[in-house]
Design a protein around this motif. Sequence first.
Motif, PDB file in Angstrom:
ATOM      1  N   PHE A 214      49.502   1.414 -33.796  1.00  0.00           N
ATOM      2  CA  PHE A 214      50.002   0.616 -33.514  1.00  0.00           C
ATOM      3  C   PHE A 214      50.393  -0.475 -33.553  1.00  0.00           C
TER       4      PHE A 214
ATOM      5  N   THR B 103      37.366   6.920 -23.215  1.00  0.00           N
ATOM      6  CA  THR B 103      37.927   7.888 -23.929  1.00  0.00           C
ATOM      7  C   THR B 103      37.950   9.713 -22.630  1.00  0.00           C
TER       8      THR B 103
ATOM      9  N   THR C 138      46.088   5.163 -33.674  1.00  0.00           N
ATOM     10  CA  THR C 138      45.577   4.048 -32.968  1.00  0.00           C
ATOM     11  C   THR C 138      45.649   3.067 -33.389  1.00  0.00           C
TER      12      THR C 138
ATOM     13  N   TYR D  49      43.849   6.454 -26.888  1.00  0.00           N
ATOM     14  CA  TYR D  49      44.102   6.475 -28.054  1.00  0.00           C
ATOM     15  C   TYR D  49      45.833   6.095 -27.788  1.00  0.00           C
ATOM     16  N   ARG D  50      46.618   6.265 -26.732  1.00  0.00           N
ATOM     17  CA  ARG D  50      47.851   5.946 -26.374  1.00  0.00           C
ATOM     18  C   ARG D  50      48.465   5.423 -25.926  1.00  0.00           C
TER      19      ARG D  50
ATOM     20  N   GLY E 172      47.672   5.478 -21.878  1.00  0.00           N
ATOM     21  CA  GLY E 172      47.905   6.111 -22.319  1.00  0.00           C
ATOM     22  C   GLY E 172      47.617   7.350 -22.496  1.00  0.00           C
TER      23      GLY E 172
ATOM     24  N   TYR F 194      38.021   8.049 -30.701  1.00  0.00           N
ATOM     25  CA  TYR F 194      38.486   6.661 -30.256  1.00  0.00           C
ATOM     26  C   TYR F 194      38.150   5.589 -29.471  1.00  0.00           C
TER      27      TYR F 194
ATOM     28  N   TRP G 149      38.682   1.736 -30.761  1.00  0.00           N
ATOM     29  CA  TRP G 149      38.472   0.447 -30.443  1.00  0.00           C
ATOM     30  C   TRP G 149      37.291  -1.070 -30.709  1.00  0.00           C
TER      31      TRP G 149
ATOM     32  N   SER H 104      48.139  -2.699 -30.803  1.00  0.00           N
ATOM     33  CA  SER H 104      46.904  -2.548 -31.479  1.00  0.00           C
ATOM     34  C   SER H 104      46.529  -4.193 -32.444  1.00  0.00           C
TER      35      SER H 104
END
Length: 386
Positions: free
Chosen positions: A142, A167, A139, A299-300, A296, A199, A203, A145
């Motif tokens: 990305f 999450t 993550t 995580y996505r 997501g 996750y 963040w 991110s």
Amino acid sequence: MAPHTIRWGIMATGGIANTFVRDLLIDPKTRDASDVSHQVVAVASSSSQDRATKFIADTGIPAGCAVYGDYESLVADKNVDVIYVATPHSHHYQNVMLALQAKKNVLCEKAFTVNAAQTKILCETAKKNNCFLMEAVWTRYFPLSIQVRRLIQSGEIGEVLRVVADTSFANEVEKEFDTANRMVNPDLAGGALLDLGIYSLTWVFQTLYHTLPRDQRKAPTVAAQMTPYHLTGADESTTILLSFPTTTPSNDTHPQHSQGIAMTNIRVASDPDEKGSAGPAIRIQGVKGEIQVFGGPAYRPTTYRIVPKQGHGAVRTVEYEFPGKGHGMYWEADEVARCLRDGKLESEGMPWEESIVIMEVMDEVRRQGGLMYPQKIESTEFPLPL
């Protein structure tokens, strides 16, 4: 100039390895990465060579890929530049040590290890053997991110004082997972914390910690609550309050203090209808507004929204796509390739020091929650059959 090509060896053939390899096989040019490329040259399964052969066929790896029925043969393969470790958390320490002792570079799935002591030894071994080592917190790499971190560092929402990240997934746990399932099995370091909570911590750390210069990053104090799963004792719900003695980006407000709330649960979902109706899973709150991250799940993510303080501009929403219809794991693979090309032993995006601090946080969370894994998988002894 020709792209720098990295030859991968894949350790384990489960679902995460399948996703990673499929991303590796997507042409990097689809994501404007013309400087690096990837080849999968070896696959190993600890259960059987046939399973590795089937994995190669299922993922579409081109002909010529070596097939192994044990990990020792994989780490001895001279054609392999870097090994992707996709085994359960419980086995990471033993598997990564095997590769590092063979002086192989390693990308290891998160959570890096079971405890911080194991992570420290892996980093020391990598340095000693002049090997690249990185925790596969995909993550972080990305473009979304990276852009969110840049927005924080530029002062877009002012001094950031609080981050809330969740999450969680709604499972009918007793029906969906038997007690041997990796999500609830202590023998595999199962539970919400190491599998999903990492996750939420990602963040919190990449926004409140990583956005500061390295010499200003300070570990947080930790308060946590954990709910054990009644059939196995692994955590099914964990909530963590992290108190950092810093703020970001200027780190000179009064009081110098910021908080992160990291949540994870396997019975209730952060996105119940999977359409975003429940709002953002991540809220990054500064004195001039906030950044919300959607999709997501955490995580996505696919979208972020900037919500300025009243009178300071309009709400802006930015959406991101996954080029080549990929899952998004190729960005971390590209980072590995560039680090190897440039002779680096660690990635600035996920440095060893930060992996260790996050593992220390999870150690403390488990201590407060009374969660211990079997001694064998907590051990730093190597080699140790599991």
